[in-house]
Design an enzyme around this catalytic site. Structure first.
Site, PDB file in Angstrom:
ATOM      1  CB  VAL A   1      -0.773   2.147   5.347  1.00 11.15           C
ATOM      2  CG1 VAL A   1      -1.825   1.599   4.375  1.00 11.15           C
ATOM      3  CG2 VAL A   1       0.066   1.010   5.924  1.00 11.15           C
ATOM      4  CE  LYS A   2      -2.274   8.263  -1.980  1.00 10.57           C
ATOM      5  NZ  LYS A   2      -1.814   8.584  -3.354  1.00 10.57           N
ATOM      6  CD  GLN A   3      -6.945   1.987   1.695  1.00  8.60           C
ATOM      7  OE1 GLN A   3      -7.377   2.330   0.590  1.00  8.60           O
ATOM      8  NE2 GLN A   3      -6.369   0.807   1.905  1.00  8.60           N
TER       9      GLN A   3
END
Length: 350
Positions: A236-238
């Site tokens: 997950v890129k956040q």
């Protein structure tokens, strides 16, 4: 270590000595050289996905650490070629983008179908490719801020990519369609043995209240991460959490007071720890984005982001503009500085 401390400046002690007393580190599935065997192998994934993830974590300067340093260059679509590459025109040529990732010791290079496809036969066997399959282009006027498919999973697979990436604008009017599209794409990618990476971004004008922007609030971004893990994003890129209290400000949705009284504090590591917790306690790896380039302060800001991510229990960083909007040698140095944080035994999990 003294170099990292010098870049952190007055925040050094606060960031490097902090002990997280909200969500204990023993509850997390932490990155490590055995991450595929220990965590990923428990999932309902084909062996090809395990091989692809092992390829990712086994490439570059961070090989064997379990951490990721990824160079993302999809801004030519998302922001325009001119806005992205005028500062350093060599990166209009996709070969230089891939060369920067290789010289920078990255685990992978993430870009568009066109960028990676144009040099795939030259580079796909030299560094893992992560193909971003949807984008928000801003040539349409007026712009309506929607992520639409630019590529198929098969195209990414055929060029030799080990992973696909996609964005969902959680909170937007179009999010339900995006969720369905990308959930189906991720399923297909897993069937073909590729890793899935989701840019789990928030997008809604109502998330700005009384001049305060809650698009990076820990509680709202945490829920975006939870939704990303729900559609089986492996990574997950956040955006790194800044502040909290989004649910309380927008007065919509459901949460619990313990989110603010027990599970988080105002400390940046505790805020990102909550982001990690919503990635199924690390069963989906959290990588934080590097953000826009602001000039001379980029190096210190990138190292700060890396320290917070690592100490919170994250899996790494995906930093683009800070690296490619400057001479290549400087970009390589910046990427190496980020990686040095993850290689340092003295930067520990809080």
């Amino acid at each position: 270590m003294s170099y990292i401390e010098s870049l952190l400046g007055t925040e050094a002690e606060s960031l490097l000595a902090h002990s997280c007393e909200t969500i204990d580190k023993t509850m997390l599935q932490l990155p490590g050289q055995d991450y595929v065997d220990r965590v990923l192998s428990q999932k309902d994934l084909k062996p090809g996905v395990l091989r692809a993830m092992q390829t990712l974590i086994g490439t570059g300067r961070l090989s064997g650490s379990g951490y990721l340093s990824i160079l993302p260059v999809d801004q030519g679509v998302e922001h325009s070629g001119g806005a992205s590459f005028a500062a350093n025109p060599i990166y209009f040529d996709p070969a230089n983008i891939v060369e920067l990732a290789i010289e920078g010791g990255c685990n992978a290079v993430a870009s568009t179908l066109g960028v990676l496809g144009s040099v795939a036969r030259r580079y796909a066997h030299k560094i893992p490719f992560l193909v971003k399959i949807n984008h928000n282009e801003i040539l349409s006027y007026p712009n309506f801020y929607d992520q639409t498919l630019f590529a198929s999973v098969e195209q990414a697979f055929d060029m030799g990519a080990v992973a696909i990436g996609a964005t969902v604008y959680y909170g937007s009017e179009e999010s339900r369609r995006q969720i369905q599209e990308i959930s189906e794409a991720f399923q297909h990618a897993h069937e073909l043995g590729m890793v899935t990476v989701l840019w789990a971004y928030l997008r809604n004008s109502s998330f700005k209240v009384d001049g305060v922007d809650y698009h990076t609030a820990a509680d709202l971004t945490g829920q975006a991460n939870h939704l990303a893990a729900t559609i089986e994003a492996d990574i997950v890129k956040q955006k790194q959490a800044v502040g909290n209290g989004g649910y309380e400000a927008i007065k919509f949705g459901k949460t619990d007071k313990k989110v603010y009284t027990e599970l988080t504090t105002e400390h940046p590591i505790d805020l990102v720890r909550y982001q990690v917790a919503n990635c199924y306690m690390g069963r989906a790896g959290l990588i934080n984005s590097g953000g826009a380039s602001s000039g001379e302060g980029d190096l210190a800001q990138a190292v700060r982001t890396a320290v917070i991510n690592k100490r919170a229990g994250g899996m790494g960083m995906i930093s683009g503009r800070k690296a490619f909007q400057r001479p290549m040698a400087e970009g390589v140095d910046l990427l190496h500085a980020i990686q040095d944080v993850y290689l340092s035994d003295q930067v520990t999990i809080a």
